[in-house]
Structure formats: structure tokens, C-alpha cells
Motif scaffolding. Structure first.
Motif: not given
Length: 199
Positions: A129-149
Motif C-alpha cells: 500500500e505504501l508502494r501504491r501511493v509512491v511514483r515509480p522510482g520514489g523512495v521509502l525510508a524505514l527509520f528508527h532513532p535506535l538500532g535493533r540491538a
């Protein structure tokens, strides 16, 4: 581990009022992550699961006055906290579920999602669904201010096999949803995965 909608709303409703005061030092990490999106003046960007809107000011700074910034969140209390903080000045706030966004296909150049992926009830479908709302070639950033560990340590738990943010698993999940991961950073000070919308 994914979570259902009611649990997510309950979790964040209980924490919305003091969310920003609990994490006062996160601003520079948000700014640095937004900078890596490569936004330009006039771009259109969605902050998916925007919470209290901490990413909206740096997103607005990146796209300028001619750009479009929209923050969506499932939890009314988080959006109310964003309003109290005055962040609606940086972007439009919408109460919406990322599983069915009330926006046109291809409406955005980029999606910024802070702390979202672990809370998605149906990660593959939601990323589509996030892909649907972005144009081809658009960018997605999955972020968190802390790393996994670092995040696991703060929460008093261990990283488990079902962690969606583990690199090979996330890469495969994104690929199945029509995204191509272009970079992956998991260090104590931040987690950031960038992906480009294919085709």
C-alpha cells in the motif's frame, strides 16, 4: 512481530501525551535520516505513522514551501500531540490507517516511516500500500532513532528470529512488496533502510 490495529492504538494512546518528552534528543537523528531521502524543493512526501509529527519539520525544510508534506497516523491521541506541538504548520495531518491510505496512487515522491514496520499488522500488504501511493522510482525510508540491538536493550528484551528489520528478512519483505532495498544501516544510534519503488 506484527501487531493488530487495536493493540497499536491502545499502546500509542497511553503514551502520546509524554512521547516527545521521553525522547527529547531524537531530533538530530530524524534530521539526518530525512537528509538521506534526497528530497528536493517541490517534492511530495508522506510521513507514514507520523506519531507526534517529529519528522514533519525536517521534511518541510527538505521540500520547501512549494512541496507537500502529509503525516498520517492511526492514533488520534498522537495526532493531537502533534497539534499541541504546532507541527501542523509543517504538514497536513490525517487520521488514517497505512493499510488503506486515502490518497491517490503515485501521489508522493517519497515515504518516511519512523518506527512503523514493527507495528504493521500485515507487513507485506501494508508495504504494498505504501508502494501504491509512491511514483515509480520514489523512495521509502524505514527509520528508527535506535538500532535493533539498542532498542531491544532499552526494552529489556533480546532480538528475536521474527524481527522484521533483520536485513535479509527485510530485504525479501520489501522485494515482495515491489521495493528494492538500496541501503541498510543498523547501528546503536539509528536504524535506516532505504528502498526504491520498482516499476
Amino acid at each position: 512481530m506484527s501487531e493488530d490495529r487495536a493493540f497499536v492504538q491502545e499502546f500509542f494512546t497511553a503514551r502520546a501525551a509524554d512521547w516527545d518528552s521521553k525522547f527529547p534528543a531524537d531530533g538530530p537523528a530524524f534530521e539526518a535520516a530525512v537528509a538521506e531521502l534526497g528530497l528536493s524543493a517541490g517534492d511530495r512526501v508522506l510521513d507514514a505513522g507520523c506519531g507526534t509529527g517529529r519528522a514533519l519539520p525536517p521534511l518541510r525544510a527538505a521540500v520547501g514551501p512549494s512541496g507537500v508534506v502529509v503525516g498520517v497516523d492511526l492514533t488520534p491521541a498522537m495526532l493531537q500531540a502533534a497539534l499541541r506541538a504546532g507541527r501542523q504548520a509543517a504538514g497536513r495531518l490525517l487520521l488514517a490507517d497505512v493499510s488503506a491510505l486515502p490518497v491517490a496512487s503515485g501521489a508522493f515522491d517519497a515515504v518516511f516511516a519512523a518506527g512503523l514496520v514493527a507495528h504493521l499488522p500485515q507487513p507485506a500488504e501494508n508495504l504494498r500500500e505504501l508502494r501504491r501511493v509512491v511514483r515509480p522510482g520514489g523512495v521509502l525510508a524505514l527509520f528508527h532513532p535506535l538500532g535493533r540491538a539498542a532498542l531491544a536493550a532499552r526494552q529489556g528484551r533480546q532480538i528475536t528470529q521474527d524481527d522484521l528489520r533483520e536485513e535479509p528478512r527485510l530485504r525479501a519483505l520489501l522485494a515482495g512488496a515491489g521495493w528494492r532495498m538500496t541501503s541498510y544501516t543498523d547501528e546503536d544510534a539509528r536504524f535506516l533502510a532505504l528502498a526504491v519503488r520498482d516499476g
